[in-house]
Design a protein around this motif. Structure first.
Motif, PDB file in Angstrom:
ATOM      1  N   ILE A   1       0.818  -1.217  -0.027  1.00  0.00           N
ATOM      2  CA  ILE A   1       0.002  -0.235   0.018  1.00  0.00           C
ATOM      3  C   ILE A   1       0.900   1.172   0.026  1.00  0.00           C
ATOM      4  O   ILE A   1       0.602   2.267  -0.656  1.00  0.00           O
ATOM      5  N   LEU A   2       2.080   1.420   0.740  1.00  0.00           N
ATOM      6  CA  LEU A   2       2.868   2.328   0.779  1.00  0.00           C
ATOM      7  C   LEU A   2       3.507   2.520  -0.705  1.00  0.00           C
ATOM      8  O   LEU A   2       3.780   3.653  -1.042  1.00  0.00           O
ATOM      9  N   PHE A   3       3.855   1.583  -1.443  1.00  0.00           N
ATOM     10  CA  PHE A   3       4.397   1.662  -2.835  1.00  0.00           C
ATOM     11  C   PHE A   3       3.232   2.397  -3.536  1.00  0.00           C
ATOM     12  O   PHE A   3       3.591   3.248  -4.518  1.00  0.00           O
ATOM     13  N   THR A   4       2.001   1.852  -3.371  1.00  0.00           N
ATOM     14  CA  THR A   4       0.840   2.744  -4.104  1.00  0.00           C
ATOM     15  C   THR A   4       0.961   4.049  -3.771  1.00  0.00           C
ATOM     16  O   THR A   4       0.844   4.909  -4.937  1.00  0.00           O
TER      17      THR A   4
ATOM     18  N   LEU B   1       4.091   5.738  -5.305  1.00  0.00           N
ATOM     19  CA  LEU B   1       3.896   5.804  -7.076  1.00  0.00           C
ATOM     20  C   LEU B   1       3.041   6.923  -7.422  1.00  0.00           C
ATOM     21  O   LEU B   1       3.267   7.652  -8.313  1.00  0.00           O
ATOM     22  N   ALA B   2       1.860   7.005  -6.678  1.00  0.00           N
ATOM     23  CA  ALA B   2       0.843   7.809  -7.010  1.00  0.00           C
ATOM     24  C   ALA B   2       1.394   9.223  -6.854  1.00  0.00           C
ATOM     25  O   ALA B   2       1.024  10.153  -7.828  1.00  0.00           O
ATOM     26  N   ALA B   3       2.010   9.639  -5.765  1.00  0.00           N
ATOM     27  CA  ALA B   3       2.508  10.980  -5.603  1.00  0.00           C
ATOM     28  C   ALA B   3       3.637  11.299  -6.577  1.00  0.00           C
ATOM     29  O   ALA B   3       3.784  12.453  -7.119  1.00  0.00           O
ATOM     30  N   ASP B   4       4.368  10.219  -7.171  1.00  0.00           N
ATOM     31  CA  ASP B   4       5.434  10.668  -8.045  1.00  0.00           C
ATOM     32  C   ASP B   4       5.006  10.943  -9.430  1.00  0.00           C
ATOM     33  O   ASP B   4       5.215  11.866 -10.124  1.00  0.00           O
ATOM     34  N   LEU B   5       3.763  10.269  -9.553  1.00  0.00           N
ATOM     35  CA  LEU B   5       3.066  10.354 -11.180  1.00  0.00           C
ATOM     36  C   LEU B   5       2.008  11.104 -11.128  1.00  0.00           C
ATOM     37  O   LEU B   5       1.673  11.549 -12.352  1.00  0.00           O
TER      38      LEU B   5
ATOM     39  N   VAL C   1      -2.514   5.929  -9.571  1.00  0.00           N
ATOM     40  CA  VAL C   1      -2.194   4.517  -9.235  1.00  0.00           C
ATOM     41  C   VAL C   1      -2.887   4.081  -7.561  1.00  0.00           C
ATOM     42  O   VAL C   1      -3.143   4.987  -7.058  1.00  0.00           O
ATOM     43  N   ASN C   2      -3.778   3.163  -7.958  1.00  0.00           N
ATOM     44  CA  ASN C   2      -4.414   2.867  -6.903  1.00  0.00           C
ATOM     45  C   ASN C   2      -4.337   1.035  -6.604  1.00  0.00           C
ATOM     46  O   ASN C   2      -3.625   0.550  -7.382  1.00  0.00           O
TER      47      ASN C   2
ATOM     48  N   THR D   1     -13.254   5.716 -15.979  1.00  0.00           N
ATOM     49  CA  THR D   1     -12.976   7.190 -15.858  1.00  0.00           C
ATOM     50  C   THR D   1     -13.689   7.572 -14.536  1.00  0.00           C
ATOM     51  O   THR D   1     -13.489   8.675 -14.121  1.00  0.00           O
ATOM     52  N   ALA D   2     -14.655   6.631 -13.709  1.00  0.00           N
ATOM     53  CA  ALA D   2     -15.016   6.698 -12.734  1.00  0.00           C
ATOM     54  C   ALA D   2     -14.440   7.164 -11.350  1.00  0.00           C
ATOM     55  O   ALA D   2     -14.468   7.898 -10.422  1.00  0.00           O
ATOM     56  N   SER D   3     -12.870   6.706 -11.792  1.00  0.00           N
ATOM     57  CA  SER D   3     -12.027   6.663 -10.540  1.00  0.00           C
ATOM     58  C   SER D   3     -10.818   7.682 -11.037  1.00  0.00           C
ATOM     59  O   SER D   3      -9.831   7.620 -10.613  1.00  0.00           O
ATOM     60  N   SER D   4     -11.221   8.508 -11.811  1.00  0.00           N
ATOM     61  CA  SER D   4     -10.203   9.537 -12.558  1.00  0.00           C
ATOM     62  C   SER D   4      -9.527  10.593 -11.723  1.00  0.00           C
ATOM     63  O   SER D   4      -8.453  10.982 -11.918  1.00  0.00           O
ATOM     64  N   TYR D   5     -10.297  10.832 -10.744  1.00  0.00           N
ATOM     65  CA  TYR D   5      -9.824  11.862  -9.591  1.00  0.00           C
ATOM     66  C   TYR D   5      -9.353  11.078  -8.059  1.00  0.00           C
ATOM     67  O   TYR D   5      -9.185  11.672  -7.285  1.00  0.00           O
ATOM     68  N   MET D   6      -9.007   9.744  -8.354  1.00  0.00           N
ATOM     69  CA  MET D   6      -8.726   8.814  -7.137  1.00  0.00           C
ATOM     70  C   MET D   6      -7.222   8.442  -7.581  1.00  0.00           C
ATOM     71  O   MET D   6      -7.097   7.667  -8.520  1.00  0.00           O
ATOM     72  N   THR D   7      -6.504   9.081  -6.564  1.00  0.00           N
ATOM     73  CA  THR D   7      -4.882   8.016  -6.916  1.00  0.00           C
ATOM     74  C   THR D   7      -4.292   8.110  -5.397  1.00  0.00           C
ATOM     75  O   THR D   7      -4.837   8.703  -4.493  1.00  0.00           O
ATOM     76  N   GLY D   8      -3.467   7.124  -5.303  1.00  0.00           N
ATOM     77  CA  GLY D   8      -2.976   6.722  -3.890  1.00  0.00           C
ATOM     78  C   GLY D   8      -3.919   5.952  -2.864  1.00  0.00           C
ATOM     79  O   GLY D   8      -3.584   6.027  -1.783  1.00  0.00           O
ATOM     80  N   SER D   9      -4.911   5.526  -3.490  1.00  0.00           N
ATOM     81  CA  SER D   9      -5.965   4.759  -2.447  1.00  0.00           C
ATOM     82  C   SER D   9      -5.758   3.329  -2.575  1.00  0.00           C
ATOM     83  O   SER D   9      -5.420   2.883  -3.696  1.00  0.00           O
ATOM     84  N   ASP D  10      -6.327   2.870  -1.607  1.00  0.00           N
ATOM     85  CA  ASP D  10      -6.500   1.495  -1.625  1.00  0.00           C
ATOM     86  C   ASP D  10      -8.008   0.986  -1.348  1.00  0.00           C
ATOM     87  O   ASP D  10      -8.671   1.369  -0.302  1.00  0.00           O
ATOM     88  N   LEU D  11      -8.420   0.294  -2.139  1.00  0.00           N
ATOM     89  CA  LEU D  11     -10.025  -0.172  -2.231  1.00  0.00           C
ATOM     90  C   LEU D  11     -10.059  -1.392  -1.540  1.00  0.00           C
ATOM     91  O   LEU D  11      -9.494  -2.455  -2.158  1.00  0.00           O
ATOM     92  N   VAL D  12     -10.560  -1.519  -0.469  1.00  0.00           N
ATOM     93  CA  VAL D  12     -10.623  -2.780   0.445  1.00  0.00           C
ATOM     94  C   VAL D  12     -12.031  -3.573  -0.042  1.00  0.00           C
ATOM     95  O   VAL D  12     -13.142  -3.009   0.308  1.00  0.00           O
TER      96      VAL D  12
END
Length: 89
Positions: free
Chosen positions: A1-4, A7-11, A19-20, A70-81
């Motif tokens: 999850i920390l890698f996600t 990577l999300a922060a970098d990209l 990146v999720n 595209t429903a998740s286009s404004y979502m990054t760095g998240s973990d969907l459980v």
């Protein structure tokens, strides 16, 4: 999850790539058949899940579709459980 998250922060800013991650709980698969074919083990597993049962692989499809759409286009760095409430308790 920390890698996600890393990577999300970098990209996010430079590439607009999201990146999720998806964290599934206990699902009935061939890999864990020893739990699903033994009634005692299955009952113990189900008792630890608030929804009272293991998930079915097809129940992950909606989450995967959401993350790929595209429903998740404004979502990054998240973990969907998707775990039947297991991490909630």
């Amino acid at each position: 999850i920390l890698f996600t998250k890393s990577l999300a922060a970098d990209l996010a800013g430079s590439t607009q790539i999201t990146v999720n991650s998806l964290s599934p709980g206990a699902f009935t698969t061939d890999m864990n058949a020893k739990f699903t074919t033994d009634d005692e083990k299955l009952a113990a597993m189900n008792a630890s899940i608030p929804m009272g049962r293991m998930g079915h692989p097809q129940e992950l499809a909606g989450a995967v579709l959401f993350l790929a759409s595209t429903a998740s286009s404004y979502m990054t760095g998240s973990d969907l459980v998707v775990d039947g409430g297991f991490v909630a308790v």
